[in-house]
Design an enzyme around this catalytic site. Structure first.
Site, PDB file in Angstrom:
ATOM      1  N   CYS A  56      41.298  41.668  34.381  1.00  0.00           N
ATOM      2  CA  CYS A  56      40.122  41.899  33.525  1.00  0.00           C
ATOM      3  C   CYS A  56      39.952  40.759  32.522  1.00  0.00           C
ATOM      4  O   CYS A  56      38.830  40.335  32.229  1.00  0.00           O
ATOM      5  CB  CYS A  56      40.255  43.223  32.777  1.00  0.00           C
ATOM      6  SG  CYS A  56      40.423  44.644  33.873  1.00  0.00           S
ATOM      7  N   ARG A 139      36.086  48.241  39.481  1.00  0.00           N
ATOM      8  CA  ARG A 139      35.256  47.090  39.071  1.00  0.00           C
ATOM      9  C   ARG A 139      33.880  47.237  39.736  1.00  0.00           C
ATOM     10  O   ARG A 139      33.694  46.835  40.885  1.00  0.00           O
ATOM     11  CB  ARG A 139      35.917  45.773  39.513  1.00  0.00           C
ATOM     12  CG  ARG A 139      37.288  45.589  38.909  1.00  0.00           C
ATOM     13  CD  ARG A 139      37.939  44.278  39.306  1.00  0.00           C
ATOM     14  NE  ARG A 139      39.355  44.360  39.017  1.00  0.00           N
ATOM     15  CZ  ARG A 139      39.892  44.192  37.797  1.00  0.00           C
ATOM     16  NH1 ARG A 139      39.125  43.899  36.780  1.00  0.00           N
ATOM     17  NH2 ARG A 139      41.189  44.317  37.605  1.00  0.00           N
TER      18      ARG A 139
HETATM   19  C1  BEZ Z   1      44.084  43.974  35.712  1.00  0.00           C
HETATM   20  O1  BEZ Z   1      44.935  43.124  35.808  1.00  0.00           O
HETATM   21  O2  BEZ Z   1      42.981  43.771  35.219  1.00  0.00           O
HETATM   22  C2  BEZ Z   1      44.394  45.345  36.245  1.00  0.00           C
HETATM   23  C3  BEZ Z   1      45.208  45.446  37.341  1.00  0.00           C
HETATM   24  C4  BEZ Z   1      45.509  46.704  37.812  1.00  0.00           C
HETATM   25  C5  BEZ Z   1      45.005  47.823  37.197  1.00  0.00           C
HETATM   26  C6  BEZ Z   1      44.130  47.678  36.125  1.00  0.00           C
HETATM   27  C7  BEZ Z   1      43.835  46.438  35.647  1.00  0.00           C
END
Ligand code: BEZ
Length: 239
Positions: A56, A139
């Site tokens: 993110c 997402r």
């Molecule tokens: C992330 O790195 O953005 C992420 C990865 C797994 C679950 C939620 C967020």
């Protein structure tokens, strides 16, 4: 069966061609009314799973860096996660003050980031997908046009960072299709040939194939024509 008094479904997916479901929300830039407040502009409503997570963070840095390009195409950005406002504020401050990534640093996120701890908006937009996670939004990307109509929907899993060049390409391709009444072929970018007429009007394509219009017809149902990059960009992009 009379469903008129039924409660809103716990999970809905706004579809292409639907009016974007309306909501009011608190964001890092104050309260917003979606999509009314964005009438006359394109807007991308997108969700991310959680603040203070690496994928993110890479996405927010990339999107914020590209924001001027989207603005030039009359397209606003609105983010959302099911975190609270103070988490959003702390995360965005950390990004600005501490994170340097792929040549991006001091990145300020100026677009609104919605707090949705009740998951109300996330559920309204099909962003909660329990097979992937019951506590985090996937997402999602909704491209909404100036009339508040959903024009493209994308969903990505938690582990997969989005391609923001593709999201920009989608906005430009939709705007080009609207402005020139054409369709855009696979992997189209401004300057590439476009498809005429739009899908479903093959009779017109056949007529054109027999005329002297400047088109290339690969068969009666598949005609392309040139549309130069300068014409596209001059029509679409703000000066
Ligand atoms: C992330 O790195 O953005 C992420 C990865 C797994 C679950 C939620 C967020």
């Amino acid at each position: 069966m009379d469903n008129s008094s039924a409660a809103a479904p716990a999970f809905a997916i706004p579809r292409i061609g639907d009016k974007a479901p309306a909501f009011k929300a608190v964001t890092t830039q104050g309260e917003i009314r979606f999509p009314d407040q964005y009438a006359g502009s394109w807007v991308i409503l997108f969700s991310h799973p959680a603040d203070f997570t690496p994928v993110c963070t890479s996405e927010f840095m990339t999107f914020a860096t590209l924001q001027p390009k989207f603005e030039e195409a009359n397209c606003k950005l609105v983010g959302l996660s099911v975190d609270g406002l103070y988490s959003h504020i702390a995360w965005l401050r950390t990004i600005k003050e501490k994170i340097s990534y792929k040549g991006m640093k001091d990145v300020e996120v100026n677009f609104p980031l919605i707090e949705d701890i009740t998951m109300e908006v996330a559920k309204m937009y099909g962003m909660m997908q329990p097979g992937e996670s019951s506590t985090k939004a996937v997402r999602a990307v909704f491209v909404v046009d100036p009339k508040g109509v959903v024009r493209t929907v994308l969903y990505y899993p938690l582990s997969l960072g989005r391609n923001f060049d593709e999201i920009y390409r989608i906005v430009i391709a939709l705007q080009t299709a609207d402005a020139f009444s054409i369709a855009t072929p696979a992997d189209w970018r401004p300057g590439d040939d476009v498809i005429v007429p739009t899908a479903g009007s093959c009779g017109v394509a056949k007529e054109r194939m027999e005329s002297k219009d400047e088109m290339t017809c690969h068969d009666w149902f598949f005609c392309t024509k040139k549309l130069d990059k300068e014409t596209v960009l001059k029509t679409i992009l703000k000066k």
